[in-house]
Scaffold this active site. Sequence first.
Site, mmCIF file in Angstrom:
data_model
loop_
_atom_site.group_PDB
_atom_site.id
_atom_site.type_symbol
_atom_site.label_atom_id
_atom_site.label_comp_id
_atom_site.label_asym_id
_atom_site.label_seq_id
_atom_site.Cartn_x
_atom_site.Cartn_y
_atom_site.Cartn_z
ATOM 1 N N ALA A 138 -4.007 -4.075 -17.882
ATOM 2 C CA ALA A 138 -3.457 -2.652 -17.440
ATOM 3 C C ALA A 138 -2.829 -3.552 -15.436
ATOM 4 C CB ALA A 138 -3.519 -1.728 -16.731
ATOM 5 N N GLY A 178 -7.129 -3.784 -19.723
ATOM 6 C CA GLY A 178 -6.987 -3.090 -20.518
ATOM 7 C C GLY A 178 -6.587 -4.207 -22.061
ATOM 8 N N GLU A 234 -9.348 -3.669 -24.432
ATOM 9 C CA GLU A 234 -8.521 -2.208 -25.055
ATOM 10 C C GLU A 234 -7.562 -2.536 -25.906
ATOM 11 O OE1 GLU A 234 -8.812 -0.487 -20.984
ATOM 12 O OE2 GLU A 234 -10.441 1.187 -21.665
ATOM 13 N N GLU A 253 -13.171 -2.707 -15.167
ATOM 14 C CA GLU A 253 -12.333 -2.195 -14.058
ATOM 15 C C GLU A 253 -13.014 -1.828 -13.088
ATOM 16 O OE1 GLU A 253 -12.762 -2.339 -17.475
ATOM 17 O OE2 GLU A 253 -10.682 -1.640 -17.855
HETATM 18 N N1 DAK Z 1 -2.475 -6.565 -12.572
HETATM 19 C C1 DAK Z 1 -1.359 -6.763 -11.816
HETATM 20 N N2 DAK Z 1 -1.629 -8.333 -11.072
HETATM 21 C C2 DAK Z 1 -2.827 -9.628 -12.270
HETATM 22 C C3 DAK Z 1 -3.466 -8.717 -12.296
HETATM 23 C C4 DAK Z 1 -3.844 -7.672 -13.531
HETATM 24 N N3 DAK Z 1 -4.762 -6.902 -14.141
HETATM 25 N N4 DAK Z 1 -4.499 -9.827 -13.484
HETATM 26 C C5 DAK Z 1 -4.081 -10.737 -12.476
HETATM 27 N N5 DAK Z 1 -2.871 -10.561 -11.280
HETATM 28 C C6 DAK Z 1 -2.146 -10.835 -10.787
HETATM 29 C C7 DAK Z 1 -2.569 -11.865 -9.317
HETATM 30 O O1 DAK Z 1 -2.258 -10.695 -8.772
HETATM 31 C C8 DAK Z 1 -1.243 -13.054 -8.807
HETATM 32 O O2 DAK Z 1 -0.872 -13.141 -8.268
HETATM 33 P P1 DAK Z 1 0.050 -13.350 -7.326
HETATM 34 O O3 DAK Z 1 -1.117 -13.549 -6.275
HETATM 35 O O4 DAK Z 1 -0.084 -14.826 -7.926
HETATM 36 O O5 DAK Z 1 1.050 -13.142 -6.784
HETATM 37 C C9 DAK Z 1 -1.051 -13.523 -10.622
HETATM 38 O O6 DAK Z 1 -1.690 -12.581 -11.569
HETATM 39 C C10 DAK Z 1 -2.568 -15.146 -10.965
HETATM 40 O O7 DAK Z 1 -3.782 -13.979 -10.686
HETATM 41 P P2 DAK Z 1 -5.045 -15.022 -10.252
HETATM 42 O O8 DAK Z 1 -4.627 -15.932 -8.884
HETATM 43 O O9 DAK Z 1 -5.852 -14.022 -9.352
HETATM 44 O O10 DAK Z 1 -5.637 -15.490 -11.621
HETATM 45 P P3 DAK Z 1 -7.001 -16.540 -12.766
HETATM 46 O O11 DAK Z 1 -6.640 -17.239 -13.359
HETATM 47 O O12 DAK Z 1 -7.187 -17.472 -11.238
HETATM 48 O O13 DAK Z 1 -8.089 -15.081 -12.401
HETATM 49 C C11 DAK Z 1 -8.164 -13.275 -14.143
HETATM 50 C C12 DAK Z 1 -7.454 -14.795 -13.486
HETATM 51 C C13 DAK Z 1 -8.141 -12.479 -14.774
HETATM 52 C C14 DAK Z 1 -9.728 -13.485 -14.020
HETATM 53 C C15 DAK Z 1 -8.141 -12.281 -12.969
HETATM 54 O O14 DAK Z 1 -6.330 -12.741 -12.080
HETATM 55 C C16 DAK Z 1 -8.298 -11.402 -12.232
HETATM 56 O O15 DAK Z 1 -9.732 -10.561 -12.167
HETATM 57 N N6 DAK Z 1 -7.495 -10.472 -13.047
HETATM 58 C C17 DAK Z 1 -7.858 -8.558 -12.655
HETATM 59 C C18 DAK Z 1 -8.710 -8.240 -13.977
HETATM 60 C C19 DAK Z 1 -9.131 -6.629 -13.789
HETATM 61 O O16 DAK Z 1 -9.754 -6.523 -13.136
HETATM 62 N N7 DAK Z 1 -8.191 -6.086 -15.571
HETATM 63 C C20 DAK Z 1 -8.517 -4.755 -14.950
HETATM 64 C C21 DAK Z 1 -7.462 -4.070 -14.152
HETATM 65 S S1 DAK Z 1 -7.846 -2.303 -15.124
HETATM 66 C C22 DAK Z 1 -5.183 3.271 -19.361
HETATM 67 C C23 DAK Z 1 -4.632 1.751 -19.905
HETATM 68 C C24 DAK Z 1 -5.178 0.820 -19.212
HETATM 69 C C25 DAK Z 1 -6.421 1.248 -18.402
HETATM 70 C C26 DAK Z 1 -6.492 2.321 -18.487
HETATM 71 C C27 DAK Z 1 -6.342 3.533 -18.002
HETATM 72 N N8 DAK Z 1 -4.888 5.023 -20.158
HETATM 73 C C28 DAK Z 1 -4.596 4.594 -21.212
HETATM 74 C C29 DAK Z 1 -5.119 5.733 -19.689
HETATM 75 C C30 DAK Z 1 -6.583 -0.507 -17.739
HETATM 76 C C31 DAK Z 1 -6.625 -0.259 -16.512
HETATM 77 C C32 DAK Z 1 -6.967 -1.904 -16.868
HETATM 78 O O17 DAK Z 1 -7.069 -2.998 -16.983
#
Ligand code: DAK
Length: 264
Positions: free
Chosen positions: A72, A115, A118, A138
């Site tokens: 997400a 997400g 998921e 998360e």
């Molecule tokens: N959201 C927004 N921006 C993101 C992002 C994300 N999830 N993941 C990456 N980006 C953005 C980064 O901020 C960066 O932006 P700039 O700095 O260029 O402006 C750009 O994408 C490139 O990211 P990285 O430089 O980090 O790229 P890498 O290839 O080095 O790393 C990575 C990729 C996937 C390992 C890393 O970006 C990362 O750890 N991202 C976050 C992963 C994460 O924590 N995911 C969980 C998010 S929470 C629900 C439905 C869904 C959900 C919840 C509830 N309901 C139906 C109730 C879901 C929740 C989640 O998924």
Amino acid sequence: MTSSMKEGAGDSVVYEKAGGIAIVRLNRPEVRNALSFGLISRLAEILHELDADESIGASVLTGGEKFFSAGADIKEMAGRSMASFEKHDDFSVWDALASVGKPFISAVEGYAYGGGCELAMASDMIVAAEDARFGQPEIDLGIMPGAGGTQRLTRAAGKYRSMRYILTGEPFSAAEAERMGIVTAVVPKGQAVREASRIAALISAKPRTAVLLAKKAVRRAAENQLTEGLLFERSLFYSLFATLDQKEGMNAFLNKRKPEFKGE
Ligand code: DAK
């Protein structure tokens, strides 16, 4: 074989149709296919449009060659509060995916996190490249999975392995995903869309009504009583937006630093 590409500048999801199947691609590479509310709405809209399209029997969902999705959109969530989520229930756009009638198969190359994992688990099958990575990170943002991660992973993998991945946020390999039963097939790198398309084309050639009803029945077997678990998960997910750790976790990610959690 006819193919029609539906793509406009800035479209968060694009698709093409050929040979009885559709290939639907998440298209926000600049943020690693982060699943904004707009993207999920558009995806659900396209899958429902394909449901009504008689030329299509099944679909493949892909994020492209390098990643499926980073989950997400953290930017969209970071400043939100528990009250605003309870009031607007923005994440309800995800619910429309559950009523897609025709089979859709996720083809995962690279990572499917949060997400993204998921979303793949909410599809009907997952074909993963051998170097694909799955994960529910998360916890490192001060939150928990909210789109079925705690429910679907636990049903497939059992309590003990699900606890590990959800409480540590550690990613897991395609081979481990296959052992846990969330992956249909593991294929060489670069072949996930091809194999998913082969399976989708096989399904598309079968009698359509039988496919629809068989899918419904398998989902009932796999997901009976899932609804209550999903509601419980979503309500706990929203409640974490009342904590300081959620603010710290998401701000730390967006500012590219290590979070300092206080347990509050
Ligand atoms: N959201 C927004 N921006 C993101 C992002 C994300 N999830 N993941 C990456 N980006 C953005 C980064 O901020 C960066 O932006 P700039 O700095 O260029 O402006 C750009 O994408 C490139 O990211 P990285 O430089 O980090 O790229 P890498 O290839 O080095 O790393 C990575 C990729 C996937 C390992 C890393 O970006 C990362 O750890 N991202 C976050 C992963 C994460 O924590 N995911 C969980 C998010 S929470 C629900 C439905 C869904 C959900 C919840 C509830 N309901 C139906 C109730 C879901 C929740 C989640 O998924």
